[in-house]
Design an enzyme around this catalytic site. Structure first.
Site, PDB file in Angstrom:
ATOM      1  N   ARG A 163       0.834  -1.203   0.000  1.00 40.65           N
ATOM      2  CA  ARG A 163       0.000   0.000   0.000  1.00 40.65           C
ATOM      3  C   ARG A 163       0.871   1.257   0.000  1.00 40.65           C
ATOM      4  NH1 ARG A 163      -1.979  -3.751  -1.050  1.00 40.65           N
ATOM      5  NH2 ARG A 163      -3.818  -4.809  -0.257  1.00 40.65           N
ATOM      6  N   SER A 237     -10.557  -0.350   4.223  1.00 41.06           N
ATOM      7  CA  SER A 237      -9.587  -0.715   5.268  1.00 41.06           C
ATOM      8  C   SER A 237      -8.840   0.523   5.746  1.00 41.06           C
ATOM      9  CB  SER A 237      -8.598  -1.753   4.730  1.00 41.06           C
ATOM     10  OG  SER A 237      -9.265  -2.932   4.365  1.00 41.06           O
ATOM     11  N   GLU A 333      -3.678   3.093   6.736  1.00 39.08           N
ATOM     12  CA  GLU A 333      -3.628   2.977   5.279  1.00 39.08           C
ATOM     13  C   GLU A 333      -4.229   4.225   4.642  1.00 39.08           C
ATOM     14  OE1 GLU A 333      -5.698   0.184   1.870  1.00 39.08           O
ATOM     15  OE2 GLU A 333      -4.982  -0.786   3.717  1.00 39.08           O
TER      16      GLU A 333
END
Length: 337
Positions: A163, A237, A333
């Site tokens: 990510r 998320s 994230e």
């Protein structure tokens, strides 16, 4: 391009957070990109906005906010086995996936139904169910806002991580992603070993799936586990799955026998952030207008009227709670603005 003043950003982020852009301009054509240099010279600060699906606004945005809506998807080159697909940054990521599925181009079926824009995909190196963007990306075309020139970034030059990418680090808010090019396969090389995906295909009674069936299975999983941003504010998320050493996992497993660890190599393991959050008592917990999703604890939701700072503080409480219990510090994230 026209510049609008004091524009509400609530429609432009999936959390549904109210924030104001001091100056707001929509990029709709390639010709608009050529004129950006004139705009950016007028402002000391600028922000690049895509689909708004991985952003948490904690304050108003000063300076200039650029909203990229340049669209287009087309085949660049193909042979008997592979094809190069170019997509402009303003396209919705899932529209690109659907284009590929309709043409039987394999490689992005596991990334079906991920929210956000094409331009945001390389920034996050989006991934799901055993596949990441880096696995199929050929290169990225980006425009330097300070140098006022276009640069082509190869897959290697993007410095992709979990990510993560060079666009999220070194070039954060300095590059406008113009387009990406993917190398996809006409002969599918399916990735279906991921636990929940394999189980869903079995439920569907499918032994040898097509790429369309893989995407359908992914859609079912995501729809059942993740709240729809159109109905309840969220950014998917919120936390990354942390990485710990093999020794650290061994120590923790003596106390928590069911702790899930996924081997990255011989010495490092990825731990489920969702499991850590649930074990720390946050799954389904709500404080005012902010809560932890009862089905997927990785997702923080805005039940309506929450501010960005309230959501940030809620996430900070989760981080500190998990750190105190397990000695592991979660990393967000979602990008904090």
């Amino acid at each position: 391009m026209q510049i609008s003043r004091n524009i509400s950003l609530q429609p432009y982020n999936t959390f549904g957070i109210e924030a104001l852009a001091e100056n707001f301009a929509v990029i709709e054509t390639i010709e608009d990109i050529a004129t950006i240099s004139k705009l950016t010279k007028q402002y000391q600060q600028w922000h690049l906005l895509g689909g708004g699906s991985n952003i948490l606004f904690t304050d108003n945005l000063s300076g200039l906010t650029l909203y990229n809506q340049v669209k287009g998807i087309f085949i660049v080159q193909e042979d008997e086995t592979t094809v190069l697909i170019k997509a402009f940054a303003g396209e919705k990521w899932n529209d690109l996936v659907q284009f590929c599925l309709q043409h039987n181009f394999a490689g992005v079926e596991n990334l079906s139904l991920i929210p956000g824009s094409v331009g945001a995909a390389p920034i996050q190196n989006i991934g799901a169910y055993g596949v990441e963007l880096k696995d199929v990306l050929e290169y990225v075309e980006a425009y330097h806002l300070d140098k006022h020139e276009t640069e082509i970034f190869s897959n290697k030059a993007c410095r992709f991580g979990y990510r993560d990418s060079i666009f999220k680090q070194q070039y954060k808010n300095r590059l406008l992603i113009v387009a990406i090019t993917l190398r996809l396969n006409k002969i599918p090389k399916l990735v279906i070993g991921y636990g929940s995906l394999q189980q869903q295909l079995e439920k569907m009674g499918i032994v040898k799936p097509t790429i369309q069936q893989v995407a359908e299975a992914v859609n079912i999983i995501r729809t059942n586990k993740l709240p729809d941003p159109a109905k309840i504010g969220n950014a998917g998320s919120f936390f990354k799955n942390p990485t710990i050493s093999k020794f650290r996992l061994h120590v923790l497993s003596e106390q928590y026998a069911d702790i899930p660890g996924f081997a990255l190599d011989e010495m490092n393991f990825k731990i489920s952030a969702a499991w850590l959050i649930e074990q720390a008592g946050w799954k389904g917990k709500r404080e005012g207008n902010v809560g932890c999703n009862p089905l997927q604890p990785l997702v923080i939701v805005n039940y309506g009227g929450a501010t960005g700072k309230e959501i940030y503080n809620f996430s900070e409480a989760i981080i500190q709670s998990v750190k105190q219990k397990f000695g592991i510090e979660l990393e967000r994230e979602v990008n904090i603005w």
